[in-house]
Design a protein around this motif. Structure first.
Motif, PDB file in Angstrom:
ATOM      1  N   ARG A 186      -4.727 -16.247 -47.685  1.00  0.00           N
ATOM      2  CA  ARG A 186      -5.779 -17.233 -47.443  1.00  0.00           C
ATOM      3  C   ARG A 186      -6.762 -16.755 -46.380  1.00  0.00           C
ATOM      4  O   ARG A 186      -7.646 -17.515 -45.967  1.00  0.00           O
ATOM      5  N   ARG A 187      -6.621 -15.531 -45.912  1.00  0.00           N
ATOM      6  CA  ARG A 187      -7.554 -15.018 -44.909  1.00  0.00           C
ATOM      7  C   ARG A 187      -8.920 -14.794 -45.549  1.00  0.00           C
ATOM      8  O   ARG A 187      -9.030 -14.219 -46.631  1.00  0.00           O
ATOM      9  N   VAL A 188      -9.977 -15.226 -44.872  1.00  0.00           N
ATOM     10  CA  VAL A 188     -11.335 -15.019 -45.375  1.00  0.00           C
ATOM     11  C   VAL A 188     -11.710 -13.548 -45.225  1.00  0.00           C
ATOM     12  O   VAL A 188     -11.507 -12.945 -44.166  1.00  0.00           O
ATOM     13  N   VAL A 189     -12.264 -12.982 -46.287  1.00  0.00           N
ATOM     14  CA  VAL A 189     -12.735 -11.592 -46.271  1.00  0.00           C
ATOM     15  C   VAL A 189     -14.253 -11.619 -46.406  1.00  0.00           C
ATOM     16  O   VAL A 189     -14.783 -12.166 -47.378  1.00  0.00           O
ATOM     17  N   SER A 190     -14.963 -11.063 -45.443  1.00  0.00           N
ATOM     18  CA  SER A 190     -16.421 -11.110 -45.470  1.00  0.00           C
ATOM     19  C   SER A 190     -16.978 -10.154 -46.517  1.00  0.00           C
ATOM     20  O   SER A 190     -16.316  -9.209 -46.958  1.00  0.00           O
ATOM     21  N   LYS A 191     -18.223 -10.402 -46.902  1.00  0.00           N
ATOM     22  CA  LYS A 191     -18.887  -9.522 -47.865  1.00  0.00           C
ATOM     23  C   LYS A 191     -18.994  -8.105 -47.313  1.00  0.00           C
ATOM     24  O   LYS A 191     -18.837  -7.127 -48.047  1.00  0.00           O
ATOM     25  N   TYR A 230     -15.336 -14.557 -48.967  1.00  0.00           N
ATOM     26  CA  TYR A 230     -14.484 -15.101 -50.004  1.00  0.00           C
ATOM     27  C   TYR A 230     -13.025 -15.123 -49.527  1.00  0.00           C
ATOM     28  O   TYR A 230     -12.634 -14.409 -48.611  1.00  0.00           O
ATOM     29  N   ARG A 231     -12.200 -15.940 -50.214  1.00  0.00           N
ATOM     30  CA  ARG A 231     -10.769 -15.923 -49.966  1.00  0.00           C
ATOM     31  C   ARG A 231     -10.056 -16.388 -51.241  1.00  0.00           C
ATOM     32  O   ARG A 231     -10.658 -17.014 -52.115  1.00  0.00           O
ATOM     33  N   ARG A 232      -8.777 -16.076 -51.297  1.00  0.00           N
ATOM     34  CA  ARG A 232      -7.960 -16.495 -52.426  1.00  0.00           C
ATOM     35  C   ARG A 232      -7.775 -18.012 -52.370  1.00  0.00           C
ATOM     36  O   ARG A 232      -7.633 -18.586 -51.293  1.00  0.00           O
ATOM     37  N   ARG A 235     -10.473 -21.064 -59.699  1.00  0.00           N
ATOM     38  CA  ARG A 235      -9.018 -20.978 -59.906  1.00  0.00           C
ATOM     39  C   ARG A 235      -8.395 -19.904 -59.022  1.00  0.00           C
ATOM     40  O   ARG A 235      -7.245 -20.020 -58.620  1.00  0.00           O
ATOM     41  N   TRP A 236      -9.188 -18.830 -58.706  1.00  0.00           N
ATOM     42  CA  TRP A 236      -8.636 -17.719 -57.942  1.00  0.00           C
ATOM     43  C   TRP A 236      -9.441 -17.367 -56.692  1.00  0.00           C
ATOM     44  O   TRP A 236      -8.879 -16.986 -55.679  1.00  0.00           O
ATOM     45  N   ILE A 237     -10.772 -17.440 -56.754  1.00  0.00           N
ATOM     46  CA  ILE A 237     -11.614 -16.940 -55.658  1.00  0.00           C
ATOM     47  C   ILE A 237     -12.498 -18.057 -55.131  1.00  0.00           C
ATOM     48  O   ILE A 237     -13.357 -18.574 -55.860  1.00  0.00           O
ATOM     49  N   THR A 268     -10.192  -0.580 -39.849  1.00  0.00           N
ATOM     50  CA  THR A 268      -9.206   0.498 -39.841  1.00  0.00           C
ATOM     51  C   THR A 268      -7.898   0.084 -40.469  1.00  0.00           C
ATOM     52  O   THR A 268      -7.090   0.920 -40.827  1.00  0.00           O
ATOM     53  N   GLY A 269      -7.662  -1.227 -40.627  1.00  0.00           N
ATOM     54  CA  GLY A 269      -6.425  -1.700 -41.229  1.00  0.00           C
ATOM     55  C   GLY A 269      -6.635  -2.108 -42.657  1.00  0.00           C
ATOM     56  O   GLY A 269      -7.716  -2.519 -43.062  1.00  0.00           O
ATOM     57  N   ALA A 270      -5.585  -2.029 -43.474  1.00  0.00           N
ATOM     58  CA  ALA A 270      -5.629  -2.484 -44.853  1.00  0.00           C
ATOM     59  C   ALA A 270      -5.354  -3.971 -44.897  1.00  0.00           C
ATOM     60  O   ALA A 270      -4.940  -4.563 -43.917  1.00  0.00           O
ATOM     61  N   PRO A 271      -5.579  -4.646 -46.035  1.00  0.00           N
ATOM     62  CA  PRO A 271      -5.270  -6.069 -46.144  1.00  0.00           C
ATOM     63  C   PRO A 271      -3.798  -6.355 -45.888  1.00  0.00           C
ATOM     64  O   PRO A 271      -3.448  -7.375 -45.352  1.00  0.00           O
ATOM     65  N   TRP A 272      -2.915  -5.451 -46.323  1.00  0.00           N
ATOM     66  CA  TRP A 272      -1.508  -5.600 -46.019  1.00  0.00           C
ATOM     67  C   TRP A 272      -1.228  -4.934 -44.687  1.00  0.00           C
ATOM     68  O   TRP A 272      -2.069  -4.269 -44.110  1.00  0.00           O
ATOM     69  N   GLY A 273       0.002  -5.067 -44.180  1.00  0.00           N
ATOM     70  CA  GLY A 273       0.318  -4.601 -42.832  1.00  0.00           C
ATOM     71  C   GLY A 273       0.170  -3.105 -42.673  1.00  0.00           C
ATOM     72  O   GLY A 273       0.442  -2.331 -43.581  1.00  0.00           O
ATOM     73  N   GLU A 274      -0.225  -2.694 -41.487  1.00  0.00           N
ATOM     74  CA  GLU A 274      -0.367  -1.273 -41.193  1.00  0.00           C
ATOM     75  C   GLU A 274       0.980  -0.584 -41.356  1.00  0.00           C
ATOM     76  O   GLU A 274       1.984  -0.992 -40.796  1.00  0.00           O
TER      77      GLU A 274
END
Length: 276
Positions: free
Chosen positions: A212-217, A272-274, A262-264, A159-165
């Protein structure tokens, strides 16, 4: 006011009638074809918003049909097939398809996925985007699904976006010479513009904005299905494999090696994460 148009390209009569019925109930004017060549001509003639294409057809197959449709149209393309192999997913996405559904599918699943697609811009990320279709959120009626999906590591709240609600989306994301402008949907690498598909752009945007937060597939798949965590009950391992294909295509276009990213970064078994 002009009516929304869909084209169904399917050689199986029963499936063709089912697809036409589902789309008609969703408010589309539907034109149907039993083969790829006829379907391409219908797309050329009627300029549809949505095109469904069966992979396994006589004459030109669904992949070649999708290539020809994409050459003349920015319509949302949904590939429909009885085959679920990863190579089919790869080929389907590389031909310009927006989504890929394996038979047997539920009509409600098709409706949900088309709703999600229509909330996203209809053009490639490297060009000036058109807004989401104005009828998209109500295209098939309000959804009653809950805002959670299962990821590889458990239940993930989307329900939340990657950036702050409540925060505004950043005007610019930069990392190691890579610049992404969410509003303009433009990506530049060392000053040169990179052409990305809708899905590749949105995946990169989510990863860059997540730090740096891991984002699941499955989180990435959920984001593609419904932008900023819209509900979806239809995420599966097939969707996770499609994310792997999108990320592989993204890395190839950026010139990145998975073994020396270099990025992912790939987080084995999770997502994955940055890079730092």
């Amino acid at each position: 006011m002009s009516e929304d148009v869909a084209v169904v390209i399917e050689d199986g009569e029963d499936i063709r009638e089912l697809l036409a019925q589902v789309l008609t109930q969703g408010g589309f004017v539907v034109h149907a074809a039993a083969d790829g060549a006829t379907g391409v001509e219908l797309v050329r003639e009627h300029d549809p918003i949505v095109v469904t294409i069966d992979v396994n057809m006589p004459g030109i197959d669904g992949f070649e049909t999708a290539r020809q449709v994409r050459a003349i149209s920015t319509a949302y393309i949904v590939m429909i097939t009885a085959r679920g192999d990863e190579i089919d997913t790869l080929v389907g996405l590389q031909t310009g398809a927006d989504d890929y559904i394996v038979k047997p599918f539920r009509p409600r699943e098709l409706r949900a996925r088309i709703e999600a697609m229509m909330r996203r811009p209809r053009v490639l990320a490297s060009t000036h985007p058109s807004p989401p279709h104005p009828s998209a959120p109500q295209a098939f009626g309000a959804t009653d699904a809950v805002s959670h999906v299962a990821s590889e590591t458990g239940s993930v709240d989307l329900t939340g976006a990657p950036w702050g609600e409540g925060d505004a989306e950043p005007a610019l994301l930069e990392h190691r010479g890579l610049r992404l402008e969410p509003g303009a949907r433009v990506v530049e690498l060392d000053g040169a513009e990179v052409e990305l598909t809708r899905s590749e752009f949105d995946i990169l945007r989510m990863l860059l904005s997540s730090g740096r937060r891991v984002v699941s597939k499955m989180q990435l798949a959920g984001m593609l299905r419904g932008e900023r965590g819209e509900p979806d009950h239809y995420l599966s391992e097939h969707d996770a494999r499609a994310i792997e294909v999108h990320v592989a295509n993204l890395r190839r276009k950026l010139g990145e090696s998975p073994s020396d990213p270099r990025w992912i970064e790939t987080v084995r078994g999770v997502g994955y994460r940055r890079t730092s």
